[in-house]
Structures are given as structure tokens and as C-alpha cells.
Scaffold this motif. Structure first.
Motif, PDB file in Angstrom:
ATOM      1  N   UNK A 280     -29.885  -0.430   9.002  1.00 39.98           N
ATOM      2  CA  UNK A 280     -30.206   0.827  10.057  1.00 39.98           C
ATOM      3  C   UNK A 280     -29.755   0.413  11.556  1.00 39.98           C
ATOM      4  N   UNK A 281     -28.990   1.613  11.834  1.00 38.01           N
ATOM      5  CA  UNK A 281     -28.425   1.512  13.264  1.00 38.01           C
ATOM      6  C   UNK A 281     -29.267   2.367  14.393  1.00 38.01           C
ATOM      7  N   UNK A 282     -28.775   2.557  15.396  1.00 39.44           N
ATOM      8  CA  UNK A 282     -29.713   3.289  16.466  1.00 39.44           C
ATOM      9  C   UNK A 282     -29.282   4.815  16.534  1.00 39.44           C
ATOM     10  N   UNK A 283     -28.546   5.278  15.512  1.00 44.50           N
ATOM     11  CA  UNK A 283     -28.075   6.566  15.467  1.00 44.50           C
ATOM     12  C   UNK A 283     -28.576   7.620  14.721  1.00 44.50           C
ATOM     13  N   UNK A 284     -28.540   7.082  13.396  1.00 38.97           N
ATOM     14  CA  UNK A 284     -28.618   7.853  12.034  1.00 38.97           C
ATOM     15  C   UNK A 284     -30.086   7.575  11.460  1.00 38.97           C
ATOM     16  N   UNK A 285     -30.795   8.603  11.251  1.00 37.09           N
ATOM     17  CA  UNK A 285     -32.156   8.136  10.588  1.00 37.09           C
ATOM     18  C   UNK A 285     -32.069   7.577   9.232  1.00 37.09           C
ATOM     19  N   UNK A 286     -32.696   6.729   8.780  1.00 39.72           N
ATOM     20  CA  UNK A 286     -32.775   6.327   7.279  1.00 39.72           C
ATOM     21  C   UNK A 286     -34.011   5.923   6.773  1.00 39.72           C
ATOM     22  N   UNK A 287     -34.490   5.843   5.578  1.00 43.65           N
ATOM     23  CA  UNK A 287     -35.602   5.476   5.110  1.00 43.65           C
ATOM     24  C   UNK A 287     -36.824   6.605   5.835  1.00 43.65           C
ATOM     25  N   UNK A 288     -37.800   6.144   6.328  1.00 40.71           N
ATOM     26  CA  UNK A 288     -39.155   6.889   6.721  1.00 40.71           C
ATOM     27  C   UNK A 288     -38.538   7.953   7.765  1.00 40.71           C
ATOM     28  N   UNK A 289     -37.805   7.288   8.603  1.00 40.60           N
ATOM     29  CA  UNK A 289     -37.336   8.356   9.934  1.00 40.60           C
ATOM     30  C   UNK A 289     -36.505   9.518   9.145  1.00 40.60           C
ATOM     31  N   UNK A 290     -35.657   9.276   7.967  1.00 41.06           N
ATOM     32  CA  UNK A 290     -34.859  10.287   7.590  1.00 41.06           C
ATOM     33  C   UNK A 290     -35.998  11.236   6.672  1.00 41.06           C
ATOM     34  N   UNK A 291     -36.963  10.694   6.172  1.00 37.63           N
ATOM     35  CA  UNK A 291     -37.702  11.511   5.356  1.00 37.63           C
ATOM     36  C   UNK A 291     -38.606  12.536   6.114  1.00 37.63           C
ATOM     37  N   UNK A 292     -38.773  11.789   7.431  1.00 32.59           N
ATOM     38  CA  UNK A 292     -39.665  12.557   8.603  1.00 32.59           C
ATOM     39  C   UNK A 292     -38.841  13.819   8.954  1.00 32.59           C
ATOM     40  N   UNK A 293     -37.313  13.615   9.151  1.00 32.81           N
ATOM     41  CA  UNK A 293     -36.585  14.772   9.515  1.00 32.81           C
ATOM     42  C   UNK A 293     -36.470  15.753   8.513  1.00 32.81           C
ATOM     43  N   UNK A 294     -36.144  15.211   7.340  1.00 34.41           N
ATOM     44  CA  UNK A 294     -36.052  16.110   6.407  1.00 34.41           C
ATOM     45  C   UNK A 294     -37.375  17.010   5.896  1.00 34.41           C
ATOM     46  N   UNK A 295     -38.284  16.324   6.157  1.00 32.82           N
ATOM     47  CA  UNK A 295     -39.564  17.114   5.686  1.00 32.82           C
ATOM     48  C   UNK A 295     -39.971  18.150   7.032  1.00 32.82           C
ATOM     49  N   UNK A 296     -39.547  17.902   8.240  1.00 36.92           N
ATOM     50  CA  UNK A 296     -39.895  18.981   9.267  1.00 36.92           C
ATOM     51  C   UNK A 296     -38.705  20.009   8.912  1.00 36.92           C
ATOM     52  N   UNK A 297     -37.485  19.682   8.664  1.00 35.38           N
ATOM     53  CA  UNK A 297     -36.625  20.506   8.224  1.00 35.38           C
ATOM     54  C   UNK A 297     -36.923  21.678   7.404  1.00 35.38           C
ATOM     55  N   UNK A 298     -37.780  21.193   6.341  1.00 33.68           N
ATOM     56  CA  UNK A 298     -37.993  21.843   5.103  1.00 33.68           C
ATOM     57  C   UNK A 298     -39.164  22.947   5.502  1.00 33.68           C
ATOM     58  N   UNK A 299     -39.960  22.024   6.432  1.00 30.48           N
ATOM     59  CA  UNK A 299     -41.249  23.107   6.733  1.00 30.48           C
ATOM     60  C   UNK A 299     -41.008  24.169   7.794  1.00 30.48           C
ATOM     61  N   UNK A 300     -40.086  23.980   8.510  1.00 31.42           N
ATOM     62  CA  UNK A 300     -39.468  24.971   9.661  1.00 31.42           C
ATOM     63  C   UNK A 300     -39.057  26.332   8.905  1.00 31.42           C
TER      64      UNK A 300
END
Ligand code: FES
Ligand code: FE2
Length: 342
Positions: A280-300
Motif C-alpha cells: 500500500x502506498x500513500x497515493x492510491x487507496x487499496x483494501x478497506x480504503x478503496x472499498x470506502x471510495x467505491x461505496x461512496x461513489x456508488x451511493x452518490x
């Protein structure tokens, strides 16, 4: 006569339907992402039933002004060029300063003597978002732009992997801001599992709508929202003890009107990286962080089909508990529609 005729249809309540305002709302609105506007970049914009040009000058500041050159009407967003902190018109080379004043007209060899300037829109940036102030009466900003939130935790940067958007969505910002207190729709549209099927008063949020920045405080552990006018919703999702895998986050949901029917939607998530994922780097979300972004994108975007096809109910058939919340939000939102504007 059938007994059903005692109960009116919507056709029989002529003032039940239709949004009561045509003026574009007052407030701060997102018009872009900081990471997408580098020094020297020029972009055309089309918001608030008007057209604008946005550019970043060499001092790093974002300037937004009306699109059409006050000399002869060329669109500065199509072929305009940044020179220092000024913008040069592609048609006859007039140079406009960041304050909207003419600084040079080539055929005169000096600033134009014509009595014209460009309309400026106050613009600023925070949390990686470019904000513009709009007011149909051209009043200066009546409250501050949404504050910087990036430094509060070790959040990933706002960039292509943590931000998203949709253009030309059929929806008015008013629909989106009313959504924040629409508890029932969280079950049906967003598949929320916190709210019991049979609601009690305890399931409803507390509202603090004394200021233009309104607060909708949901019962823990759900998120609490700040509504910056009708165009910007910032939701704080705290640590959830029952769902430790669900990362705390700050979620932006922004709606910028193009006209009365259409808006651009923007969203982004401030979230910490999932350090348990190898590499995991400090730029691109992976794992739980990526899931959070994907979920919010879906919900919006989950409401888009509803908004596109619905009619605005000026007088809804409020169910129990509903009316109190909606009426407060609608009354608060009235301040953003200065109807007497020219
Ligand atoms: S129209 Fe812009 S310089 Fe003439
Ligand atoms: Fe929704």
C-alpha cells in the motif's frame, strides 16, 4: 359516486407539484478539482445559466470570470492563454487581469480606454476542491467556503483515485440537500441496514439550521452532515465500533447547477490508507480504503434515476415524523433563492 372520489389526486391539487424557484441558488459550489488545474491551464465552465472561464495563474491562484471577452465577445475558455496572472483573449489579444480589469489592448499599446471589465466570481480551494461563489444579486460571499479537512488525519490525497463526478445529471441541488433528511429513502435507495423498518422518533436526526451552514446530526454511529448551502454536503463518518472494517471518512457530495433542470455532480472521499495491504502506498487507496471510495461513489449516484424522472412535490403527502424534518430544511433553504434578483 365512489368513496375514492373523496380523496384528491395530484391533478386535483394544482399547487402540489413544481419547484417554486427559478433563480439559481446562492452559495459556494464546486467547479473542479485542484489536481486537474495546473498553472497555465484554462477551462471553459457552464454553470448558473451562465458561462465562465477558469484558469490558474503563475502565482498558483484560481481565477474564475465570465466567459465572454468584454471587447468583442470571444469565449476566453476556448483558446484563451494565461500570461502571468492574466488571461489573453484569442480574438484580438486583449489582456484581462485577475481583478477583471483590462491591462492591455494591443492596438492601443496600453490598457484599453473602453469602459469595460470582466465579471469576477470569487474562487478558492480547500480539500483539493475548487469552489466558486455564486449569487444572482452579485453580493460578495455571505459565508466562508467549506474549510480545509485534509490535515485532520493521515488521509490519502484527493486525486483521480479518491474523486469522481458525473456531468449533466438531471437534478436540482435542492433534491440533493433534502435527501440528507430523507430517512426512509436510505433504506430503499441506499440499502441502509441501520434504520429499522418501523421507524420511531429516535431514528431521526437532529437538525441545527440556524446558519447558512446547516448541520444534520444523525444518531451514532451514522454520519453527520454539514450542508454548505444547497450545493455542498460534507459527511463525517466516525469510527464504527460495530463495523471495525469500515474506515472513518469525510465524504463530499457536491451539486453545481447548470440550469434549473441539470447539474454537474462531484464527489470525493478523505480516507486513511489500509496499511494492512501489502505494498500500500500513500497515493492510491487499496483494501478497506478503496472499498470506502467505491461505496461512496456508488451511493452518490444511487438516486439519479429517481431524480431524473420525479416531479418536485411542493406539497408532499408527509408521513409521520417526515414533515417536521423536510419543512425545516425547506425553510432553511429559502435563504438561498433571492427571488427578487434581476
Ligand atoms: S474579443 Fe477578446 S480581444 Fe477582441
Ligand atoms: Fe440519496
Amino acid at each position: 359516486m365512489s368513496i375514492h372520489n373523496d380523496v384528491p389526486t395530484l391533478d386535483e391539487i394544482p399547487d402540489a407539484i413544481g419547484f417554486p424557484h427559478t433563480v439559481m441558488p446562492t452559495g459556494w459550489f464546486q467547479v473542479g478539482w485542484s489536481h486537474e488545474l495546473k498553472v497555465g491551464d484554462v477551462r471553459p465552465l457552464k454553470y448558473f445559466k451562465q458561462q465562465q472561464v477558469m484558469y490558474r495563474g503563475e502565482d498558483g491562484g484560481v481565477i474564475v470570470m465570465s466567459a465572454f471577452c468584454a471587447h468583442f465577445g470571444a469565449h476566453l475558455g476556448h483558446g484563451g492563454r494565461v500570461d502571468g496572472c492574466n488571461i489573453v483573449c484569442p480574438y484580438h489579444g486583449w489582456v484581462w487581469g485577475p481583478d477583471g480589469r483590462n491591462v492591455f489592448a494591443p492596438h492601443e499599446g496600453k490598457a484599453s480606454s473602453a469602459n469595460r471589465r470582466m465579471k469576477r466570481y470569487p474562487a478558492t480551494e480547500s480539500s483539493g476542491i475548487i469552489w466558486v461563489w455564486h449569487d444572482a444579486q452579485d453580493r460578495d460571499p455571505l459565508w466562508p467556503a467549506p474549510p480545509e479537512r485534509r490535515g485532520e488525519r493521515n488521509f490519502l490525497p484527493i486525486g483521480p483515485a479518491t474523486s469522481y463526478g458525473w456531468q449533466d445529471v438531471t437534478a436540482h441541488p435542492q433534491y440533493v440537500v433534502e435527501n440528507v433528511v430523507d430517512i426512509d429513502h436510505f433504506i430503499y435507495v441506499h440499502k441502509n441496514t441501520y434504520i429499522p423498518e418501523l421507524r420511531s422518533p429516535d431514528d431521526y436526526p437532529t437538525l441545527d439550521l440556524r446558519e447558512p451552514i446547516g448541520h444534520v446530526i444523525a444518531k451514532p454511529p451514522r454520519g453527520s452532515s454539514q450542508c454548505h448551502g444547497v450545493g455542498v454536503i460534507v459527511v463525517d463518518f466516525p469510527v464504527d465500533k460495530d463495523r471495525p472494517w469500515r474506515s472513518p471518512a469525510v465524504v463530499y457530495s457536491c451539486t453545481t447547477p447548470i440550469d434549473n433542470e441539470t447539474s454537474d455532480m462531484f464527489g470525493c472521499v478523505l480516507v486513511e490508507q489500509d496499511a494492512s495491504v501489502e505494498g500500500a502506498d500513500n497515493e492510491t487507496p487499496v483494501g478497506r480504503a478503496l472499498k470506502r471510495v467505491s461505496e461512496q461513489r456508488f451511493q452518490q449516484q444511487a438516486d439519479f434515476t429517481i431524480w431524473k424522472n420525479m416531479v418536485y412535490m411542493r406539497r408532499p403527502a408527509y408521513s409521520r415524523y417526515e414533515g417536521k424534518l423536510f419543512l425545516q430544511v425547506r425553510q432553511w433553504a429559502e435563504q438561498f433563492y433571492p427571488e427578487d434578483a434581476a
